[in-house]
Design an enzyme around this catalytic site. Structure first.
Site, PDB file in Angstrom:
ATOM      1  N   ASP A  66       0.835  -1.200   0.000  1.00 38.58           N
ATOM      2  CA  ASP A  66       0.000   0.000   0.000  1.00 38.58           C
ATOM      3  C   ASP A  66       0.872   1.252   0.000  1.00 38.58           C
ATOM      4  O   ASP A  66       0.649   2.200  -0.762  1.00 38.58           O
ATOM      5  CB  ASP A  66      -0.917  -0.024   1.216  1.00 38.58           C
ATOM      6  CG  ASP A  66      -1.717   1.254   1.365  1.00 38.58           C
ATOM      7  OD1 ASP A  66      -2.613   1.504   0.548  1.00 38.58           O
ATOM      8  OD2 ASP A  66      -1.446   2.026   2.310  1.00 38.58           O
ATOM      9  N   GLU A 138      -2.009  -5.352  -3.691  1.00 39.14           N
ATOM     10  CA  GLU A 138      -1.077  -4.588  -2.857  1.00 39.14           C
ATOM     11  C   GLU A 138       0.018  -5.491  -2.295  1.00 39.14           C
ATOM     12  O   GLU A 138       1.186  -5.085  -2.235  1.00 39.14           O
ATOM     13  CB  GLU A 138      -1.828  -3.906  -1.716  1.00 39.14           C
ATOM     14  CG  GLU A 138      -2.709  -2.760  -2.173  1.00 39.14           C
ATOM     15  CD  GLU A 138      -3.428  -2.067  -1.035  1.00 39.14           C
ATOM     16  OE1 GLU A 138      -3.691  -0.859  -1.150  1.00 39.14           O
ATOM     17  OE2 GLU A 138      -3.745  -2.740  -0.026  1.00 39.14           O
TER      18      GLU A 138
END
Length: 249
Positions: A66, A138
């Protein structure tokens, strides 16, 4: 090699390993440590079912990915949209890294086919669950960063995400008209004018064609489902023209 890694390898069968090899071949990315690739696709339900340590699921890699994704997308936007304000850059980045966008990226790469799930999660449709797919994307970014570094992540994004930004996939949050206006004002070239030159299609599926002119010279043309969308696309084409002619936005 630590016990958790050995146990995770034992619980990944030959068929699964071959699938991960196929994925690497398809992406043109080959991990130095394939265990970290396996971990990126390991859901907590799989870890629980196989009694693997909780740290062996993909949640920590998701956390890292992320941050890496936000950095790399921010860098791309900063370099490629120098006329865009901080607020608009923030809105655009948010649209690119939001869950629906990440799900689309994961779908396009068929990441759902490779996720390691527990039987219960598999039976309840976990393989296609949006939040799960966004997390896997992610986690893959995090794994790629750890295994090969930031430059390789950027190479991957240059194939998967950056072209979509350039093509206008996120134009609904991009104010191309403001960017163009800023450039014109800064250079003192004259004034812009937007014209709707055509409306076509039935009332329920209308299309508008817009042209943007600078001192009566057509800079760009855009087609959209609304006048606003058509004008934004015309402005984007104008920006692309300016970039190609002057080598800068």
């Amino acid at each position: 090699m630590s016990r958790p890694i050995r146990k995770r390898e034992k619980n990944i069968g030959v068929k699964q390993k071959l699938k991960f090899q196929e994925l690497q071949n398809r992406l043109g990315i080959h991990f130095t440590d394939e265990n970290i690739l396996y971990q990126a696709f390991t859901h907590s339900s799989y870890v629980n079912e196989h009694r693997i340590k909780s740290s062996e699921d993909n949640e920590r890699l998701e956390f890292l990915g992320d941050a890496v994704l936000e950095l790399t997308v921010s860098q791309y936007l900063f370099k490629n949209f120098p006329a865009m304000s901080e607020g608009d850059l923030t809105k655009l980045r948010a649209a690119i890294v939001c869950e629906p966008s990440l799900v689309n990226f994961a779908h396009q790469l068929s990441f759902g086919d490779y996720v390691l799930l527990g039987k219960g999660e598999e039976l309840t449709g976990g393989r296609t669950r949006p939040a799960l797919l966004a997390d896997v994307f992610e986690a893959f970014i995090g794994a790629l960063y750890l295994d090969q570094g930031l430059d390789k992540v950027i190479d991957f994004l240059q194939v998967t995400i950056y072209p979509k930004i350039s093509e206008g996939a996120f134009s609904h949050v991009m104010d191309y008209k403001s960017q163009l206006q800023e450039i014109v004002q800064r250079s003192g070239q004259g004034s812009l004018e937007y014209l709707i030159v055509q409306e076509k299609g039935p009332a329920h599926n209308r299309e508008f064609v817009s042209k943007v002119l600078l001192n009566d010279e057509i800079l760009g043309t855009g087609i959209g489902k609304s006048k606003k969308e058509a004008e934004q696309k015309a402005a984007k084409q104008a920006l692309d023209k300016i970039k190609s002619e002057k080598g800068t936005l």
